[in-house]
Scaffold this motif. Structure first.
Motif, PDB file in Angstrom:
ATOM      1  N   THR A   1       0.826  -1.214   0.000  1.00 55.00           N
ATOM      2  CA  THR A   1       0.000   0.000   0.000  1.00 55.00           C
ATOM      3  C   THR A   1       0.853   1.254   0.000  1.00 55.00           C
ATOM      4  OG1 THR A   1      -1.805  -1.139   1.134  1.00 55.00           O
ATOM      5  CG2 THR A   1      -1.779   1.268   1.255  1.00 55.00           C
ATOM      6  N   GLY A   2       1.900   1.263   0.816  1.00 57.16           N
ATOM      7  CA  GLY A   2       2.774   2.431   0.871  1.00 57.16           C
ATOM      8  C   GLY A   2       3.448   2.705  -0.456  1.00 57.16           C
ATOM      9  N   CYS A   3       3.890   1.658  -1.129  1.00 58.64           N
ATOM     10  CA  CYS A   3       4.520   1.825  -2.440  1.00 58.64           C
ATOM     11  C   CYS A   3       3.516   2.300  -3.485  1.00 58.64           C
ATOM     12  CB  CYS A   3       5.164   0.514  -2.875  1.00 58.64           C
ATOM     13  SG  CYS A   3       6.576   0.012  -1.858  1.00 58.64           S
ATOM     14  N   GLN A   4       2.322   1.747  -3.432  1.00 58.73           N
ATOM     15  CA  GLN A   4       1.274   2.167  -4.357  1.00 58.73           C
ATOM     16  C   GLN A   4       0.932   3.635  -4.161  1.00 58.73           C
ATOM     17  OE1 GLN A   4      -2.450   0.049  -3.863  1.00 58.73           O
ATOM     18  NE2 GLN A   4      -3.004   0.358  -6.010  1.00 58.73           N
TER      19      GLN A   4
ATOM     20  N   TYR B   1      10.884  -6.440  -0.921  1.00 61.28           N
ATOM     21  CA  TYR B   1       9.478  -6.142  -1.191  1.00 61.28           C
ATOM     22  C   TYR B   1       9.278  -4.754  -1.782  1.00 61.28           C
ATOM     23  CZ  TYR B   1       8.460 -10.422   1.345  1.00 61.28           C
ATOM     24  OH  TYR B   1       8.406 -11.728   1.723  1.00 61.28           O
ATOM     25  N   ALA B   2       9.952  -3.749  -1.244  1.00 59.29           N
ATOM     26  CA  ALA B   2       9.754  -2.389  -1.757  1.00 59.29           C
ATOM     27  C   ALA B   2      10.077  -2.270  -3.242  1.00 59.29           C
ATOM     28  CB  ALA B   2      10.560  -1.378  -0.940  1.00 59.29           C
ATOM     29  N   PRO B   3      11.230  -2.762  -3.722  1.00 53.35           N
ATOM     30  CA  PRO B   3      11.474  -2.638  -5.166  1.00 53.35           C
ATOM     31  C   PRO B   3      10.474  -3.396  -6.022  1.00 53.35           C
ATOM     32  CG  PRO B   3      13.200  -3.937  -4.092  1.00 53.35           C
ATOM     33  CD  PRO B   3      12.408  -3.292  -3.014  1.00 53.35           C
ATOM     34  N   LEU B   4      10.009  -4.544  -5.519  1.00 49.40           N
ATOM     35  CA  LEU B   4       8.999  -5.285  -6.278  1.00 49.40           C
ATOM     36  C   LEU B   4       7.685  -4.525  -6.354  1.00 49.40           C
ATOM     37  CD1 LEU B   4       9.660  -8.931  -5.044  1.00 49.40           C
ATOM     38  CD2 LEU B   4       9.920  -8.088  -7.383  1.00 49.40           C
TER      39      LEU B   4
ATOM     40  N   LEU C   1      12.537   5.420 -12.315  1.00 50.79           N
ATOM     41  CA  LEU C   1      12.369   4.954 -10.947  1.00 50.79           C
ATOM     42  C   LEU C   1      13.722   4.534 -10.411  1.00 50.79           C
ATOM     43  CD1 LEU C   1      10.753   3.963  -8.474  1.00 50.79           C
ATOM     44  CD2 LEU C   1      10.374   1.805  -9.708  1.00 50.79           C
ATOM     45  N   ILE C   2      14.164   5.173  -9.343  1.00 49.29           N
ATOM     46  CA  ILE C   2      15.441   4.847  -8.709  1.00 49.29           C
ATOM     47  C   ILE C   2      15.159   4.416  -7.277  1.00 49.29           C
ATOM     48  CG2 ILE C   2      17.722   5.673  -8.024  1.00 49.29           C
ATOM     49  CD1 ILE C   2      17.534   7.766 -10.254  1.00 49.29           C
ATOM     50  N   HIS C   3      15.391   3.141  -7.002  1.00 52.22           N
ATOM     51  CA  HIS C   3      15.202   2.657  -5.631  1.00 52.22           C
ATOM     52  C   HIS C   3      16.547   2.685  -4.920  1.00 52.22           C
ATOM     53  CE1 HIS C   3      13.553   0.795  -2.178  1.00 52.22           C
ATOM     54  NE2 HIS C   3      14.268  -0.309  -2.307  1.00 52.22           N
TER      55      HIS C   3
ATOM     56  N   CYS D   1       8.066  -1.355  -8.523  1.00 52.56           N
ATOM     57  CA  CYS D   1       8.098  -1.669  -9.954  1.00 52.56           C
ATOM     58  C   CYS D   1       6.723  -2.101 -10.457  1.00 52.56           C
ATOM     59  CB  CYS D   1       9.132  -2.752 -10.232  1.00 52.56           C
ATOM     60  SG  CYS D   1      10.845  -2.185 -10.064  1.00 52.56           S
ATOM     61  N   LYS D   2       6.003  -2.866  -9.647  1.00 54.71           N
ATOM     62  CA  LYS D   2       4.649  -3.297 -10.041  1.00 54.71           C
ATOM     63  C   LYS D   2       3.760  -2.097 -10.333  1.00 54.71           C
ATOM     64  CE  LYS D   2       0.414  -5.195  -8.001  1.00 54.71           C
ATOM     65  NZ  LYS D   2      -0.089  -5.956  -9.157  1.00 54.71           N
ATOM     66  N   HIS D   3       3.750  -1.145  -9.416  1.00 54.05           N
ATOM     67  CA  HIS D   3       2.831  -0.013  -9.572  1.00 54.05           C
ATOM     68  C   HIS D   3       3.355   1.035 -10.555  1.00 54.05           C
ATOM     69  CE1 HIS D   3       0.298  -1.725  -6.551  1.00 54.05           C
ATOM     70  NE2 HIS D   3       1.264  -1.729  -5.665  1.00 54.05           N
ATOM     71  N   ALA D   4       4.672   1.072 -10.745  1.00 50.94           N
ATOM     72  CA  ALA D   4       5.242   2.004 -11.717  1.00 50.94           C
ATOM     73  C   ALA D   4       5.125   1.480 -13.142  1.00 50.94           C
ATOM     74  CB  ALA D   4       6.713   2.270 -11.383  1.00 50.94           C
TER      75      ALA D   4
END
Length: 285
Positions: A76-79, A124-127, A95-97, A130-133
């Motif tokens: 949710t936070g990444c989205q 988890y955060a990069p996945l 996107l730069i993680h 990337c999913k939402h981006a």
């Protein structure tokens, strides 16, 4: 390099390497979202004023930068972060993680909470990001993803005791890089990784260093984010103003998966006898 008309998102963007990346991209004309939870020097807690202060500083330099202080440890936070960038600028191109956390815990002492914390930011955060981006990157004319790994994870001689969780997460990002390089190839999404060495808060350094400066890593990241970078699946190592790029490359002559074009052995004893040859790359005969 020119980034006018591009939108970039940099996690861990309020300090150190991330701040340097964000400034350089914005100076090139990009609209930049910096994300930073504002954790303390031990990587604990949150402080929304940290990212706001960084955004204010960059805005005072005439740069088009906004801040976001959300927690990236959840889907949710990444989205929410990606949605924030799209709401603000209408697109996402880069996107730069960069966000990360270093903690030390020996394997015998490893506990679930410690491991979860390491995986949240490094796996988890990069996945989730990337999913939402991804849908937005598919609409970009020059989509770029840059993940972050570490020499300490990649090379045994640079490892340190207690970095097992950290190393697992940093190597995981290389797996993500390889998978998304393949998945994004047809759409032109270039996915690479930076392996930076710089004196930042992770080293316990809060003042401007006289060597291993974050700004000396930044030119490599700026290149990877640019249209001029046409390669994907590379690890760019950066330290003290020097750069070298590497990638996982198959040995010559291999017909995968049936023929590795190397040493045949039908027993453990045969493997042992040929071990010195097996562990070395063999020239084709």
């Amino acid at each position: 390099m020119e980034f006018t008309g591009k939108t970039a998102l940099v996690t861990g963007g309020a300090r150190g390497l991330g701040l340097s990346y964000a400034r350089a991209l914005a100076q090139g004309g990009a609209r930049v979202v910096i994300s930073d939870i504002g954790a303390d020097n031990a990587g604990v807690g949150s402080d929304a004023s940290v990212v706001q202060a960084a955004a204010d500083t960059l805005q005072a330099e005439g740069l088009n930068v906004i801040g976001h202080g959300g927690d990236l440890s959840t889907n949710t936070g990444c989205q929410q972060l990606i949605a924030y960038a799209i709401e603000a600028f209408g697109q996402l191109d880069i996107l730069i993680h960069n966000a990360g956390w270093v903690g030390y815990q020996n394997i015998a002492d490893l506990d679930a909470a410690f491991l979860q914390r390491a995986m949240d930011i490094n796996l988890y955060a990069p996945l989730w990001l990337c999913k939402h981006a991804w849908p937005h990157l598919l609409r970009s004319s020059a989509p770029r993803i840059i993940l972050t790994t570490s020499d300490r994870a990649m090379y045994t001689q640079y490892e340190q005791t207690g970095l097992v969780a950290y190393s697992a997460g940093k190597m995981a990002q290389l797996g993500i890089m390889n998978a998304l390089s393949h998945e994004g190839a047809e759409a032109g999404i270039k996915v690479n990784a930076i392996s930076p060495v710089a004196k930042t808060r992770m080293w316990g350094v809060t003042e401007e260093p006289d060597e291993l400066k974050p700004d000396w890593v930044t030119p490599g990241v700026v290149f990877l984010a640019s249209e001029q970078c046409q390669d994907s699946g590379y690890i760019l190592r950066a330290s003290n103003g020097q750069f070298t790029a590497t990638r996982f490359t198959e040995n010559p002559g291999v017909d995968y998966p049936r023929n590795l074009a190397r040493i045949k052995a039908s027993s453990a004893e045969a493997v042992a006898a040929a071990w010195n040859s097996i562990k070395q790359a063999q020239p084709l005969s």
